[in-house]
Design an enzyme around this catalytic site. Structure first.
Site, PDB file in Angstrom:
ATOM      1  N   GLN A 129     -10.793 -49.538  31.939  1.00 41.38           N
ATOM      2  CA  GLN A 129     -10.433 -50.536  31.319  1.00 41.38           C
ATOM      3  C   GLN A 129      -9.788 -50.439  30.011  1.00 41.38           C
ATOM      4  O   GLN A 129      -9.011 -50.964  30.092  1.00 41.38           O
ATOM      5  CB  GLN A 129     -11.494 -51.562  31.073  1.00 41.38           C
ATOM      6  N   ILE A 130     -10.234 -49.530  28.837  1.00 38.84           N
ATOM      7  CA  ILE A 130      -9.876 -49.501  27.873  1.00 38.84           C
ATOM      8  C   ILE A 130      -8.599 -48.641  28.041  1.00 38.84           C
ATOM      9  O   ILE A 130      -7.460 -48.605  27.587  1.00 38.84           O
ATOM     10  CB  ILE A 130     -10.646 -49.044  27.052  1.00 38.84           C
TER      11      ILE A 130
ATOM     12  N   ASP B 165      -7.783 -39.143  35.372  1.00 40.01           N
ATOM     13  CA  ASP B 165      -8.720 -39.779  35.630  1.00 40.01           C
ATOM     14  C   ASP B 165      -9.394 -38.436  36.502  1.00 40.01           C
ATOM     15  O   ASP B 165      -8.898 -37.653  36.829  1.00 40.01           O
ATOM     16  CB  ASP B 165      -8.468 -41.511  36.092  1.00 40.01           C
TER      17      ASP B 165
ATOM     18  N   ARG C  63     -21.221 -49.583  29.210  1.00 42.90           N
ATOM     19  CA  ARG C  63     -22.357 -50.443  29.320  1.00 42.90           C
ATOM     20  C   ARG C  63     -22.858 -51.555  30.071  1.00 42.90           C
ATOM     21  O   ARG C  63     -20.970 -52.150  30.484  1.00 42.90           O
ATOM     22  CB  ARG C  63     -22.887 -51.116  28.433  1.00 42.90           C
TER      23      ARG C  63
ATOM     24  N   ASN D 257     -19.181 -44.004  24.437  1.00 40.74           N
ATOM     25  CA  ASN D 257     -20.115 -43.609  23.481  1.00 40.74           C
ATOM     26  C   ASN D 257     -21.597 -43.276  24.440  1.00 40.74           C
ATOM     27  O   ASN D 257     -21.235 -42.542  25.392  1.00 40.74           O
ATOM     28  CB  ASN D 257     -20.875 -45.754  23.701  1.00 40.74           C
TER      29      ASN D 257
ATOM     30  N   HIS E  67     -22.843 -46.426  15.282  1.00 42.83           N
ATOM     31  CA  HIS E  67     -21.800 -47.453  15.685  1.00 42.83           C
ATOM     32  C   HIS E  67     -22.700 -48.336  16.603  1.00 42.83           C
ATOM     33  O   HIS E  67     -23.230 -47.537  18.063  1.00 42.83           O
ATOM     34  CB  HIS E  67     -20.400 -47.294  17.095  1.00 42.83           C
TER      35      HIS E  67
HETATM   36  N1  APR Z   1     -12.860 -37.088  33.481  1.00 40.42           N
HETATM   37  C1  APR Z   1     -11.777 -38.067  33.244  1.00 40.42           C
HETATM   38  N2  APR Z   1     -12.121 -39.322  33.276  1.00 40.42           N
HETATM   39  C2  APR Z   1     -13.112 -40.000  33.892  1.00 40.42           C
HETATM   40  C3  APR Z   1     -14.362 -38.608  34.097  1.00 40.42           C
HETATM   41  C4  APR Z   1     -14.482 -37.513  33.513  1.00 40.42           C
HETATM   42  N3  APR Z   1     -15.241 -36.442  33.547  1.00 40.42           N
HETATM   43  N4  APR Z   1     -15.378 -39.223  34.280  1.00 40.42           N
HETATM   44  C5  APR Z   1     -15.318 -40.917  34.415  1.00 40.42           C
HETATM   45  N5  APR Z   1     -13.864 -41.042  34.017  1.00 40.42           N
HETATM   46  C6  APR Z   1     -13.424 -42.107  34.290  1.00 40.42           C
HETATM   47  C7  APR Z   1     -13.772 -43.517  34.964  1.00 40.42           C
HETATM   48  O1  APR Z   1     -13.292 -43.140  36.307  1.00 40.42           O
HETATM   49  C8  APR Z   1     -13.580 -44.406  34.855  1.00 40.42           C
HETATM   50  O2  APR Z   1     -11.625 -44.621  34.980  1.00 40.42           O
HETATM   51  O3  APR Z   1     -13.472 -43.001  32.916  1.00 40.42           O
HETATM   52  C9  APR Z   1     -12.991 -44.957  33.362  1.00 40.42           C
HETATM   53  C10 APR Z   1     -14.191 -45.534  32.399  1.00 40.42           C
HETATM   54  O4  APR Z   1     -13.292 -46.514  31.905  1.00 40.42           O
HETATM   55  P1  APR Z   1     -14.231 -47.536  32.338  1.00 40.42           P
HETATM   56  O5  APR Z   1     -15.286 -47.695  33.500  1.00 40.42           O
HETATM   57  O6  APR Z   1     -13.542 -49.079  32.410  1.00 40.42           O
HETATM   58  O7  APR Z   1     -15.021 -47.791  30.816  1.00 40.42           O
HETATM   59  P2  APR Z   1     -14.213 -48.440  29.696  1.00 40.42           P
HETATM   60  O8  APR Z   1     -14.462 -50.047  29.728  1.00 40.42           O
HETATM   61  O9  APR Z   1     -12.727 -47.866  29.741  1.00 40.42           O
HETATM   62  O10 APR Z   1     -15.304 -47.622  28.846  1.00 40.42           O
HETATM   63  C11 APR Z   1     -14.907 -46.412  28.427  1.00 40.42           C
HETATM   64  O11 APR Z   1     -15.109 -46.819  25.972  1.00 40.42           O
HETATM   65  O12 APR Z   1     -16.320 -48.056  24.563  1.00 40.42           O
HETATM   66  C12 APR Z   1     -16.609 -47.251  25.376  1.00 40.42           C
HETATM   67  O13 APR Z   1     -18.650 -47.399  26.264  1.00 40.42           O
HETATM   68  C13 APR Z   1     -17.473 -47.301  26.411  1.00 40.42           C
HETATM   69  O14 APR Z   1     -18.085 -45.393  27.195  1.00 40.42           O
HETATM   70  C14 APR Z   1     -17.563 -45.985  27.394  1.00 40.42           C
HETATM   71  C15 APR Z   1     -15.859 -45.877  27.045  1.00 40.42           C
END
Ligand code: APR
Length: 311
Positions: free
Chosen positions: A13-14, A34, A85, A123, A178
């Site tokens: 998402q981010i 990813d 979260r 986080n 945070h």
């Molecule tokens: N290497 C690369 N990417 C990874 C790995 C890894 N080892 N493990 C997980 N991911 C990827 C996931 O596949 C996913 O696409 O990280 C991405 C996280 O995206 P979201 O689940 O959509 O989470 P998002 O809302 O982007 O938040 C990411 O930022 O604000 C913080 O608490 C939040 O810890 C979270 C992070």
């Protein structure tokens, strides 16, 4: 001189919003990385953004990958890899899973992008930045966490809503970890130079400070299946831009304190200057006794989470 190379580690998402904002601001060429299971998905996102560039009028190359070799020589990395979260979870509930992910990411970035400036968003934030720094051994100037920019932006947006005024002229600072112990320094908040304390009664200011502390949770509840992503992405891009363009902006970020504010060896939110040298300086504010106590309380929470990383 070619364009800067920006690595986005985590294309969820981010990560997606980061890619779009970095493209719109023409900060450089972008590689979204990813896990292998998500490679096709991030390639799709990257291509979708590329295909928007003619309409947006922006030049940037955007690629998706699961191969760290594609991040070779990156100038800036923004790390969001990890779980977000869900309703009912605290940021600390993510610690055991996310510390493993951050460790893996840090090992790879150390190898493939040893000269990069790194902004961490995963986080629980303060503990994850600490972990990244520990594993990479990068200098503290090149490892920073995004939290205070967002917490401050949230505070300012609530002030603007309450006063019915532009967000543009509001200035504020939110220190500390945070999480719910963060320290909104409303004493120093101003609107076009006018102290906030002269514009709003204290109970209203307290309510805004309280909403700010819980703002992440408010979004998690509303979304129902993840955490905030527009505002965290915008905040991280402001930090990356200050570095890439050597703007030398001052905002609150999770930085390694070595004596500042009486804190030694921890990442926590403090005002910093970000320029071409990365985190060039931690700026110190003379705090009141009450603020000092609140920051000490926040440091305890940060210390606890940091210890739980086992690093
Ligand atoms: N290497 C690369 N990417 C990874 C790995 C890894 N080892 N493990 C997980 N991911 C990827 C996931 O596949 C996913 O696409 O990280 C991405 C996280 O995206 P979201 O689940 O959509 O989470 P998002 O809302 O982007 O938040 C990411 O930022 O604000 C913080 O608490 C939040 O810890 C979270 C992070």
């Amino acid at each position: 001189m070619g364009r800067k190379k920006i690595g986005l580690v985590g294309g969820g998402q981010i990560g997606g919003i980061l890619a779009l904002l970095a493209t719109q601001k023409e900060l450089g060429d972008i590689v979204v990385l990813d896990i292998p299971e998500m490679e096709s998905y991030v390639k799709g996102k990257a291509l979708d953004i590329m295909e928007s560039t003619p309409v947006l009028g922006c030049d940037a190359k955007v690629e998706g990958t699961s191969n760290y070799e594609d991040l070779a020589g990156a100038d800036v990395n923004i790390v969001t890899a990890g779980l977000p979260r869900k309703p009912g979870m605290s940021r600390e509930d993510l610690l055991s899973t996310n510390v493993k992910i951050i460790t893996a990411v840090a090992e790879q970035l150390k190898k493939h992008a040893p000269d990069s400036f790194n902004i961490i968003l995963t986080n629980p934030l303060d503990a994850m930045v600490y972990s990244f720094k520990k594993i990479t051994g990068f200098p503290k100037e090149r490892v920073v966490g995004m939290a205070g920019v967002l917490d401050t932006s949230r505070f300012c947006s609530f002030v603007a809503m309450e006063l019915g005024i532009s967000v543009e002229d509001i200035s504020a600072t939110v220190l500390g970890g945070h999480g719910p112990t963060m320290v909104p320094l409303f004493r120093l908040a101003t609107v076009g130079g006018v102290p906030l304390t002269e514009l709003l009664p204290m109970d209203k200011i307290e309510a805004i400070a309280d909403r700010t502390r819980k703002a992440g949770t408010e979004i998690v509840k509303l979304l129902g299946n993840g955490s905030a992503f527009f505002s965290p992405a915008a905040s991280a891009i402001a930090m990356a831009e200050s570095y890439i363009k050597d703007k030398r902006r001052v905002f609150t970020c999770a930085a390694m304190c070595e004596g500042e504010y009486g804190i030694d060896g921890y990442y926590i939110g403090v005002p910093v200057l970000i320029g071409a040298g990365g985190v060039e300086k931690v700026l110190e504010i003379k705090l009141t006794e009450e603020e000092k106590a609140m920051l000490a309380n926040s440091l305890e929470a940060v210390k606890k989470a940091t210890a739980e990383t086992g690093l």
